[in-house]
Scaffold this motif. Structure first.
Motif, mmCIF file in Angstrom:
data_model
loop_
_atom_site.group_PDB
_atom_site.id
_atom_site.type_symbol
_atom_site.label_atom_id
_atom_site.label_comp_id
_atom_site.label_asym_id
_atom_site.label_seq_id
_atom_site.Cartn_x
_atom_site.Cartn_y
_atom_site.Cartn_z
ATOM 1 N N HIS A 23 4.042 6.377 1.978
ATOM 2 C CA HIS A 23 3.159 7.477 1.594
ATOM 3 C C HIS A 23 3.940 8.605 0.955
ATOM 4 N N HIS A 53 -7.653 -1.625 0.893
ATOM 5 C CA HIS A 53 -6.523 -2.298 0.254
ATOM 6 C C HIS A 53 -6.634 -3.812 0.427
ATOM 7 N N LEU A 95 1.025 8.153 9.608
ATOM 8 C CA LEU A 95 1.551 7.281 8.553
ATOM 9 C C LEU A 95 3.017 6.956 8.808
ATOM 10 N N ILE A 144 -6.917 6.314 7.616
ATOM 11 C CA ILE A 144 -5.891 5.285 7.419
ATOM 12 C C ILE A 144 -6.496 3.893 7.574
ATOM 13 N N GLN A 154 -6.643 1.041 4.678
ATOM 14 C CA GLN A 154 -6.088 -0.293 4.877
ATOM 15 C C GLN A 154 -7.127 -1.375 4.577
ATOM 16 N N GLN A 198 3.321 4.500 11.754
ATOM 17 C CA GLN A 198 2.877 3.160 11.388
ATOM 18 C C GLN A 198 3.693 2.563 10.245
ATOM 19 N N ASN A 199 4.699 3.324 9.803
ATOM 20 C CA ASN A 199 5.572 2.862 8.710
ATOM 21 C C ASN A 199 4.787 2.482 7.455
ATOM 22 N N ILE A 200 3.796 3.272 7.147
ATOM 23 C CA ILE A 200 3.003 3.053 5.937
ATOM 24 C C ILE A 200 3.595 3.910 4.818
ATOM 25 N N MET A 204 0.839 -1.193 0.000
ATOM 26 C CA MET A 204 0.000 0.000 0.000
ATOM 27 C C MET A 204 0.873 1.241 0.000
ATOM 28 N N HIS A 205 0.545 2.199 -0.854
ATOM 29 C CA HIS A 205 1.228 3.490 -0.890
ATOM 30 C C HIS A 205 0.166 4.579 -1.042
#
Length: 301
Positions: free
Chosen positions: A27, A201, A20, A194, A198, A23-25, A1-2
């Motif tokens: 982006h 996704h 973000l 977020i 998620q 949570q190390n997402i 996911m980006h």
């Protein structure tokens, strides 16, 4: 996911950036200085290069009163921007999570607004935001329109920060008591967006039986209050935190005593029942948020 986040310098954009990152997402943040959200050439290249899987549009023209004298600018940002993003997301077949407002309603209801209630904005800001919603619905099948209200945070300009500043400058304050709504912490809005991204996704990847629910949703605070009562709560928190030694005398005034260029909804309480049912996202507990901010924002003054 980006995720691609527009409006990165706003209250919500900065809260999204914080969460973000924590949570190390993956982006990408896009501010007004980085690119115009109407610039489809730049955005299309960005989406392709970064393999963006969803866009969160937190960009908006939010100067409610100024919009009355700047309708074309408000229209460009609040209508043209969402339309461009919707068409872009449609071309790439990715979801668009678009943030809207309680100002799409006229405020004449006396029970919480649900997503299917008749809209009826009373000013330029509300009308352009509604038109933006319509554009998103028309041009992007995979859309989430998230209406929220009375946003406050540790960032930018908002009611909470204004009240704290005025409390240090004045002995008495007049605060409107006949407008009722639900204060909403921008950090909670960010968490909600977020979480939805998620879940969408996972649904796209056919994971864990997750189902994608698209459409219009309301997300706001869990308790309705007037601006007057909200100010009372803010000062109580500040006093407990030791930031305000004395609290200004609050005088409850009517909207008529504080005229503004744009008409405000008298009642804009939003029901968050639908988003809780579909996405297990609970309403913002704004009192808890105020307490949580007390060790940070309130101590900074």
């Amino acid at each position: 996911m980006h995720l691609l986040v527009t409006g990165a310098n706003g209250q919500l954009g900065q809260c999204l950036a914080d969460r973000l990152s924590k949570q190390n997402i993956p982006h990408t943040l896009l501010s007004r200085q980085d690119a115009d959200i109407n610039d489809t050439v730049v955005l299309e290249k960005l989406v392709a290069d970064k393999c963006v899987t969803a866009i969160i549009n937190a960009a908006a023209y939010t100067a409610v009163d100024k919009a009355e004298s700047e309708p074309e600018l408000a229209k460009r940002v609040n209508e043209g921007g969402p339309m461009a993003l919707a068409k872009l997301c449609s071309r790439f077949d990715i979801p668009l999570l678009h943030v809207s407002t309680d100002y799409v309603f006229d405020g004449n209801k006396q029970t919480p607004y649900v997503e299917t209630d008749q809209t009826g904005p009373t000013g330029v800001y509300g009308q352009t935001k509604l038109n933006g919603e319509i554009a998103v619905q028309r041009h992007c099948r995979k859309h989430i329109i998230l209406r929220t209200a009375w946003v406050f945070s540790e960032y930018g300009n908002n009611f909470l920060k204004t009240m704290l500043r005025l409390a240090k400058e004045r002995d008495t304050l007049g605060v409107v008591g006949d407008q009722v709504g639900c204060p909403t912490y921008a950090g909670d809005i960010a968490e909600a967006l977020i979480s939805i991204a998620q879940q969408l996704h996972k649904a796209e990847q056919n994971k864990s039986g997750t189902k994608a629910h698209y459409g219009v949703y309301h997300y706001a605070g869990n308790e309705a209050v007037s601006w007057y009562r909200f100010a009372e709560a803010i000062f109580a928190v500040a006093q407990r935190a030791g930031i305000l030694v004395t609290i200004p005398v609050l005088n409850e005034i009517n909207t008529a005593a504080y005229p503004t260029p744009a008409k405000r909804p008298g009642y804009s309480v939003l029901s968050s029942a639908k988003i809780e049912a579909d996405y297990n996202v609970r309403p913002s507990n704004w009192r808890v948020a105020c307490e949580r901010l007390s060790n940070g924002l309130l101590r900074k003054g």
